[in-house]
Scaffold this active site. Structure first.
Site, PDB file in Angstrom:
ATOM      1  CB  CYS A  67      -1.870   4.667   4.265  1.00 40.74           C
ATOM      2  SG  CYS A  67      -3.274   3.938   3.401  1.00 40.74           S
ATOM      3  CB  SER A  68      -0.075   0.813   6.553  1.00 41.58           C
ATOM      4  OG  SER A  68      -1.033   1.438   7.392  1.00 41.58           O
ATOM      5  CB  CYS A  69      -4.601  -0.619   2.652  1.00 38.76           C
ATOM      6  SG  CYS A  69      -5.271   1.049   2.688  1.00 38.76           S
ATOM      7  CB  CYS A  87      -0.906   0.013   1.227  1.00 35.38           C
ATOM      8  SG  CYS A  87      -1.848   1.543   1.366  1.00 35.38           S
TER       9      CYS A  87
END
Lengths: 115, 215
Positions: B117-119, B114
């Site tokens: 962000c950090s999905c 991702c």
């Protein structure tokens, strides 16, 4: 019927079909959006249609994000994203990014507008 | 080993939980929780239940799906067609995720990132590792995926396509690694032990049978 479900029922068919060539818009709007910079302006093709989702560019500011926007997975060759000489991988390598409809241009439109 | 260590100086203690200053969000959580309990909107039993459910999220959930797909062709087809339905079929939690399963084959190696962000599909894999959220991983995954993979010890052959999936909006991804050789006749449960978290992100392959007990 609330507005969300009726708007879903009235939805038009997705603008693009699987495999269709598209160009990702190369805009740089102020505010939140989900189109990564490295993917803007890139030439690719529709890998799949994901469904319609509330617009994150509106959700980010506390609004409802309606009407929902069609979301696609757009696939492109790494060499087309980074440039032939800059990508140190293999020519068949690809990347697939989720892109909302309003960030996509059909190829005919984008090629004629760029000439 | 034999160095004398005299104790005429103090050692700092590791601060206890209570000694760290509470963040504004921690204070907000306590205030909200106490209000909800006081007003009988939620009780402590329910709260514990939710905590347990959250603590039970981990890669063993994703591993169940992968191992079943290795053993059951119909389940594999469902997983690739509609991964959310495939998760529901195993009574796994992520009914609200828009899950996409990506199958590694002899021609394609899938890798998930991702970049924005950090999905991460946390109901199936638990909380993401710190490196998944780092700038280095997020940029290298799309810019130099083969180099990044080699840093994880994964060398992708020249003729194979590396396919990177950027989890940039509403989809969440689960890589289905290739089933290791010499596992014919293994039970689903035994196969689950070969399906590591990293193999479902795509940075490594599934464990070899000889690595079964190693983490």
């Amino acid at each position: 019927m609330d507005s969300a479900s009726s708007s879903t029922a009235e939805r038009k068919r997705p603008r693009f079909s699987i495999g269709e060539a598209v160009r990702v818009r190369s805009g740089a709007p102020i505010g939140h959006c989900r189109t990564p910079h490295y993917f803007r302006g890139v030439l690719g093709w529709i890998e799949r249609y994901c469904g319609a989702f509330p617009n994150p560019e509106e959700l980010a500011y506390g609004r409802d994000g309606l009407p929902e926007v069609d979301l696609y997975r757009v696939q492109a060759r790494m060499t087309d994203v980074w440039g032939n000489s800059l990508y140190v991988g293999r020519p068949q390598d690809t990347v697939v990014v989720e892109v909302f409809d309003h960030w996509l241009e059909s190829l005919e439109t984008s090629s004629s507008s760029q000439r | 080993m034999s160095l004398e260590h005299s104790h005429d100086h103090p050692h700092p203690n590791q601060p206890d939980e209570e000694d760290a200053e509470q963040s504004v969000y921690q204070k907000m959580e306590v205030a909200l929780r106490e209000l909800l309990v006081e007003k009988n909107i939620i009780n402590m039993e329910e709260l514990h239940g939710i905590h347990e459910q959250m603590d039970n999220r981990g890669p063993h959930n994703g591993a169940r799906m992968v191992a079943k797909a290795w053993c059951d062709p119909d389940y594999r087809d469902l997983l690739l067609l509609d991964a959310t339905a495939a998760a529901e079929k195993l009574d796994l939690e992520p009914t609200w995720l828009h899950l996409v399963a990506l199958e590694n084959t002899t021609n394609v190696h899938n890798l998930v990132v991702c970049t924005l962000c950090s999905c991460y599909p946390w109901p199936l894999l638990g909380l993401p590792p710190d490196w998944y959220k780092s700038r280095a991983y997020r940029s290298d995954a799309v810019n130099h995926p083969r180099k990044l993979l080699s840093q994880f010890g994964t060398i992708v052959p020249d003729e194979v396509e590396v396919r990177v999936h950027d989890s940039s909006a509403d989809m969440r991804y689960l890589v289905v690694p290739q089933r290791p050789k010499e596992t014919e006749g293994w039970t689903e449960e035994a196969l689950q032990s070969l399906v590591s978290r990293d193999s479902m992100i795509g940075v490594r392959r599934a464990r070899e049978p000889t690595q079964r007990n190693k983490q």
